[in-house]
Scaffold this motif. Structure first.
Motif, PDB file in Angstrom:
ATOM      1  N   MET A   1      48.503 -42.191  60.504  1.00  0.00           N
ATOM      2  CA  MET A   1      49.061 -41.819  61.799  1.00  0.00           C
ATOM      3  C   MET A   1      50.099 -40.722  61.586  1.00  0.00           C
ATOM      4  O   MET A   1      50.821 -40.736  60.613  1.00  0.00           O
ATOM      5  N   THR A   2      50.209 -39.782  62.524  1.00  0.00           N
ATOM      6  CA  THR A   2      51.202 -38.726  62.377  1.00  0.00           C
ATOM      7  C   THR A   2      52.328 -38.846  63.392  1.00  0.00           C
ATOM      8  O   THR A   2      53.452 -38.482  63.097  1.00  0.00           O
ATOM      9  N   ALA A   3      52.051 -39.313  64.604  1.00  0.00           N
ATOM     10  CA  ALA A   3      53.105 -39.486  65.599  1.00  0.00           C
ATOM     11  C   ALA A   3      53.927 -40.715  65.227  1.00  0.00           C
ATOM     12  O   ALA A   3      53.378 -41.701  64.747  1.00  0.00           O
ATOM     13  N   PRO A   4      55.251 -40.657  65.439  1.00  0.00           N
ATOM     14  CA  PRO A   4      56.065 -41.836  65.103  1.00  0.00           C
ATOM     15  C   PRO A   4      55.679 -43.033  65.966  1.00  0.00           C
ATOM     16  O   PRO A   4      55.411 -42.900  67.153  1.00  0.00           O
TER      17      PRO A   4
ATOM     18  N   ARG B   1      45.430 -52.718  61.693  1.00  0.00           N
ATOM     19  CA  ARG B   1      45.151 -52.470  60.273  1.00  0.00           C
ATOM     20  C   ARG B   1      45.356 -50.995  59.964  1.00  0.00           C
ATOM     21  O   ARG B   1      45.069 -50.140  60.797  1.00  0.00           O
ATOM     22  N   PHE B   2      45.811 -50.752  58.743  1.00  0.00           N
ATOM     23  CA  PHE B   2      46.074 -49.396  58.278  1.00  0.00           C
ATOM     24  C   PHE B   2      45.543 -49.247  56.861  1.00  0.00           C
ATOM     25  O   PHE B   2      45.636 -50.177  56.063  1.00  0.00           O
ATOM     26  N   THR B   3      44.994 -48.090  56.555  1.00  0.00           N
ATOM     27  CA  THR B   3      44.543 -47.789  55.203  1.00  0.00           C
ATOM     28  C   THR B   3      45.156 -46.468  54.779  1.00  0.00           C
ATOM     29  O   THR B   3      45.077 -45.481  55.518  1.00  0.00           O
ATOM     30  N   SER B   4      45.747 -46.450  53.607  1.00  0.00           N
ATOM     31  CA  SER B   4      46.434 -45.260  53.101  1.00  0.00           C
ATOM     32  C   SER B   4      45.453 -44.283  52.465  1.00  0.00           C
ATOM     33  O   SER B   4      44.316 -44.652  52.141  1.00  0.00           O
ATOM     34  N   PRO B   5      45.933 -43.076  52.216  1.00  0.00           N
ATOM     35  CA  PRO B   5      45.177 -42.193  51.328  1.00  0.00           C
ATOM     36  C   PRO B   5      45.251 -42.772  49.913  1.00  0.00           C
ATOM     37  O   PRO B   5      45.941 -43.769  49.684  1.00  0.00           O
TER      38      PRO B   5
ATOM     39  N   SER C   1      56.353 -48.877  43.674  1.00  0.00           N
ATOM     40  CA  SER C   1      56.832 -47.566  44.133  1.00  0.00           C
ATOM     41  C   SER C   1      55.692 -46.732  44.705  1.00  0.00           C
ATOM     42  O   SER C   1      55.850 -46.072  45.739  1.00  0.00           O
ATOM     43  N   ILE C   2      54.551 -46.763  44.052  1.00  0.00           N
ATOM     44  CA  ILE C   2      53.382 -46.026  44.562  1.00  0.00           C
ATOM     45  C   ILE C   2      52.933 -46.631  45.887  1.00  0.00           C
ATOM     46  O   ILE C   2      52.606 -45.907  46.839  1.00  0.00           O
ATOM     47  N   THR C   3      52.948 -47.957  45.966  1.00  0.00           N
ATOM     48  CA  THR C   3      52.596 -48.635  47.214  1.00  0.00           C
ATOM     49  C   THR C   3      53.510 -48.174  48.338  1.00  0.00           C
ATOM     50  O   THR C   3      53.049 -47.859  49.443  1.00  0.00           O
ATOM     51  N   MET C   4      54.806 -48.091  48.068  1.00  0.00           N
ATOM     52  CA  MET C   4      55.763 -47.660  49.090  1.00  0.00           C
ATOM     53  C   MET C   4      55.478 -46.224  49.514  1.00  0.00           C
ATOM     54  O   MET C   4      55.506 -45.899  50.707  1.00  0.00           O
ATOM     55  N   LYS C   5      55.197 -45.361  48.549  1.00  0.00           N
ATOM     56  CA  LYS C   5      54.873 -43.964  48.858  1.00  0.00           C
ATOM     57  C   LYS C   5      53.666 -43.901  49.786  1.00  0.00           C
ATOM     58  O   LYS C   5      53.693 -43.213  50.818  1.00  0.00           O
ATOM     59  N   LEU C   6      52.605 -44.625  49.431  1.00  0.00           N
ATOM     60  CA  LEU C   6      51.391 -44.604  50.234  1.00  0.00           C
ATOM     61  C   LEU C   6      51.623 -45.205  51.621  1.00  0.00           C
ATOM     62  O   LEU C   6      51.104 -44.713  52.620  1.00  0.00           O
ATOM     63  N   TRP C   7      52.403 -46.266  51.671  1.00  0.00           N
ATOM     64  CA  TRP C   7      52.668 -46.935  52.942  1.00  0.00           C
ATOM     65  C   TRP C   7      53.459 -46.024  53.875  1.00  0.00           C
ATOM     66  O   TRP C   7      53.162 -45.926  55.061  1.00  0.00           O
ATOM     67  N   THR C   8      54.476 -45.320  53.339  1.00  0.00           N
ATOM     68  CA  THR C   8      55.268 -44.426  54.187  1.00  0.00           C
ATOM     69  C   THR C   8      54.450 -43.222  54.643  1.00  0.00           C
ATOM     70  O   THR C   8      54.725 -42.655  55.695  1.00  0.00           O
ATOM     71  N   GLU C   9      53.443 -42.832  53.864  1.00  0.00           N
ATOM     72  CA  GLU C   9      52.557 -41.738  54.275  1.00  0.00           C
ATOM     73  C   GLU C   9      51.554 -42.193  55.329  1.00  0.00           C
ATOM     74  O   GLU C   9      50.928 -41.377  55.990  1.00  0.00           O
ATOM     75  N   THR C  10      51.402 -43.502  55.487  1.00  0.00           N
ATOM     76  CA  THR C  10      50.387 -44.050  56.376  1.00  0.00           C
ATOM     77  C   THR C  10      50.980 -44.539  57.691  1.00  0.00           C
ATOM     78  O   THR C  10      50.454 -44.252  58.762  1.00  0.00           O
TER      79      THR C  10
END
Length: 153
Positions: A4-7, A18-22, A67-76
């Motif tokens: 998602m891109t909009a806050p 449900r959400f899936t990261s890159p 840490s990688i999980t957090m990075k991916l989650w914040t990008e998603t």
């Protein structure tokens, strides 16, 4: 849902979303650099020494996986005002290895509007970080503060 891109606000989220990261590939040099700085143990730093451990080979620190999980989650999940964590329970059932490509699959499992601060709530999500073989390398249940949309005057 994904990337998602909009806050997003509390009003935008529902239980079951449900959400899936890159994906993200962890290179061996990154694994070694993180371990040498933050978790300097033989099974994170030395191929030969790691062979005779519980991991049967070089493994990333669980904290690097987190840490990688957090990075991916914040990008998603682009939550307005950021992901403000207040509680987290995590497990590392399978080691993350050099060269693993990770992704995060998450589901919102609970939403509670604050009684004392009605402009916010607590969102609980369950996430699985998986490698390219679909093995779960991290299983996490996290609670975050999420704000409601500001009132329009």
């Amino acid at each position: 849902m994904s990337c998602m891109t909009a806050p997003l606000y509390l009003d935008d989220l529902t239980i079951g979303d449900r959400f899936t990261s890159p994906s993200y590939t962890l290179e061996k040099d990154q694994l070694l650099e993180f371990a040498s700085e933050y978790d300097p143990q033989p099974f994170h730093l030395d191929d030969e020494l790691a062979k005779d451990t519980l991991f049967n080979g070089l493994a990333a620190s669980g904290w690097q996986t987190a840490s990688i999980t957090m990075k991916l989650w914040t990008e998603t999940l682009h939550v307005a005002n950021g992901l403000i964590g207040i509680d987290c329970h995590l497990k590392w059932p399978t080691p993350t290895r050099p060269g693993d490509t990770l992704r995060v699959e998450a589901e919102i499992v609970d939403i509670k509007v604050s009684q004392s601060k009605p402009n916010m709530g607590i969102v609980t999500y369950h996430s699985l970080t998986k490698n390219q073989h679909d093995q779960v390398v991290q299983d996490t249940t996290t609670k975050v503060v999420v704000f409601k949309k500001p009132a329009v005057a």
